[in-house]
Design a protein around this motif. Structure first.
Motif, PDB file in Angstrom:
ATOM      1  N   ARG A  86       0.881  -1.184   0.028  1.00  0.00           N
ATOM      2  CA  ARG A  86      -0.050  -0.084  -0.142  1.00  0.00           C
ATOM      3  C   ARG A  86       0.849   1.239  -0.023  1.00  0.00           C
ATOM      4  O   ARG A  86       0.423   2.275  -0.254  1.00  0.00           O
ATOM      5  CB  ARG A  86      -0.839   0.032   1.309  1.00  0.00           C
ATOM      6  N   LEU A 129       1.795   1.475  -3.837  1.00  0.00           N
ATOM      7  CA  LEU A 129       0.688   1.411  -4.840  1.00  0.00           C
ATOM      8  C   LEU A 129       0.057   2.964  -4.526  1.00  0.00           C
ATOM      9  O   LEU A 129      -0.549   3.564  -5.418  1.00  0.00           O
ATOM     10  CB  LEU A 129      -0.421   0.561  -4.731  1.00  0.00           C
ATOM     11  N   LYS A 130       0.038   3.417  -3.143  1.00  0.00           N
ATOM     12  CA  LYS A 130      -0.513   4.711  -2.877  1.00  0.00           C
ATOM     13  C   LYS A 130      -1.743   5.206  -3.478  1.00  0.00           C
ATOM     14  O   LYS A 130      -2.207   5.889  -3.909  1.00  0.00           O
ATOM     15  CB  LYS A 130       0.523   5.651  -3.428  1.00  0.00           C
ATOM     16  N   LYS A 131      -2.609   4.009  -3.044  1.00  0.00           N
ATOM     17  CA  LYS A 131      -4.198   4.096  -3.360  1.00  0.00           C
ATOM     18  C   LYS A 131      -5.059   4.742  -2.179  1.00  0.00           C
ATOM     19  O   LYS A 131      -6.182   5.145  -2.372  1.00  0.00           O
ATOM     20  CB  LYS A 131      -4.699   2.810  -3.914  1.00  0.00           C
ATOM     21  N   ASP A 132      -4.196   4.859  -1.100  1.00  0.00           N
ATOM     22  CA  ASP A 132      -4.920   5.340  -0.063  1.00  0.00           C
ATOM     23  C   ASP A 132      -5.129   6.939   0.008  1.00  0.00           C
ATOM     24  O   ASP A 132      -4.112   7.482  -0.562  1.00  0.00           O
ATOM     25  CB  ASP A 132      -4.190   5.073   1.473  1.00  0.00           C
ATOM     26  N   ASP A 148      -3.784  -6.263 -10.688  1.00  0.00           N
ATOM     27  CA  ASP A 148      -5.161  -6.013 -10.717  1.00  0.00           C
ATOM     28  C   ASP A 148      -5.909  -7.184  -9.612  1.00  0.00           C
ATOM     29  O   ASP A 148      -7.235  -7.506  -9.950  1.00  0.00           O
ATOM     30  CB  ASP A 148      -5.776  -6.062 -12.020  1.00  0.00           C
TER      31      ASP A 148
END
Length: 308
Positions: free
Chosen positions: A58, A61-64, A131
């Protein structure tokens, strides 16, 4: 437990029983998976392998919306996993290139060719590969092609515990150390080394060791005073910890982590210490002068000694 930080160091096994995950916190929900891993490897006369990732996916990916704070540094995670009698710990470098690896490529190149996986133990909702295309269902549909037996930890086993790293993070950030520790299955850990401070504590009868946490992604709990165990070179001591900005004695808003170790007078500058946070005792408060602060610290010590 043998530790590998590069897949090239690992020699394929004849009967590997494997699990995959970040395992941040190594909490009691994770223990269901880890216990199943070691039980199964013993039952089939195989060897247990845990694959984890560093940095945490996380963080890469830095999706937060906000950066994630980790419950464990890598060293803490290794320390906790070692208590489960796992045979092999493989730490894979997680980067953008790795994140694009398809589920098929991960299974064929890592699980089969590099490790020799025969059984794969996963939580019911675990997904892997680019994905998140890999899953228990995908493995079941391709058993003959991969020759891997998927072993699912069912939903009710994990969700009945109502455990998640997010719940634990929120508890720590709100000062609920009891809830956090119950769900972790151990007292929350902070690990760092002792640095020079302003040495004010020793002038008021409460000398403190200032702890520097090197990993900036490590979650630092709510500001306040905690009853703690302090481990230095294998020895355990009792103490009280303050996390905060010390509003009574400074206008500096930088957070510090300071521990007063009871009945202790050794020079430990530069040494690594490990703290176990047992109980959040009170919030940080600005007192009306040093004398009021000293009186509160005396009461804090009484309270902490009673807890410990």
């Amino acid at each position: 437990m043998k530790i590998y930080r590069d897949i090239k160091e690992f020699k394929p096994l004849s009967k590997a029983v494997v699990t995959i995950g970040a395992f941040d916190g190594v909490h009691i929900g994770h223990k269901k998976i880890l216990n199943r891993l070691t039980e199964l490897s013993s039952l089939v006369n195989g060897e247990s392998v845990l694959i984890t990732f560093w940095p945490h996916p996380r963080l890469v990916l830095k999706k937060d919306a906000e950066p994630i704070a980790l419950l464990n540094t890598l060293e803490e995670k290794i320390h906790l996993l070692d208590t489960f009698h796992i045979d092999h710990l493989l730490i894979l470098n997680f980067n953008e290139e790795f994140s694009k690896l398809t589920a098929d490529a991960f299974i064929e190149n890592i699980l089969i060719k590099s490790i020799g996986t025969r059984y794969l133990v996963l939580g019911y909702d675990h997904r892997f590969g680019h994905d998140r295309e890999g899953s228990i269902d995908y493995l079941n549909a391709n058993k003959e092609r991969f020759n891997i037996e998927p072993v699912e930890i069912p939903k009710q086993e994990i969700e009945s515990l109502a455990i998640s790293s997010t719940l634990i993070r929120q508890a720590l950030l709100h000062g609920d150390s009891k809830l956090a520790n119950q769900n972790l299955g151990y007292s929350y850990l902070l690990r760092g080394f002792v640095i020079e401070g302003n040495k004010l504590g020793r002038t008021i009868g409460f000398p403190t060791a200032n702890i520097f946490i090197e990993d900036q992604d490590k979650l630092i709990p709510k500001n306040g005073v905690y009853a703690v165990y302090v481990y230095i070179e294998g020895e355990r001591y009792k103490g009280m910890l303050n996390i905060g900005v010390r509003p009574t004695v400074t206008n500096d808003l930088r957070r510090t982590i300071e521990v007063h170790i009871f009945d202790f007078s050794q020079d430990i500058y530069g040494k690594t210490v490990r703290l176990e946070l047992l109980t959040y005792m009170r919030p940080e408060v600005k007192f009306n002068g040093i004398d009021a602060l000293i009186e509160q610290l005396k009461q804090d010590e009484i309270d902490a000694r009673a807890i410990l």
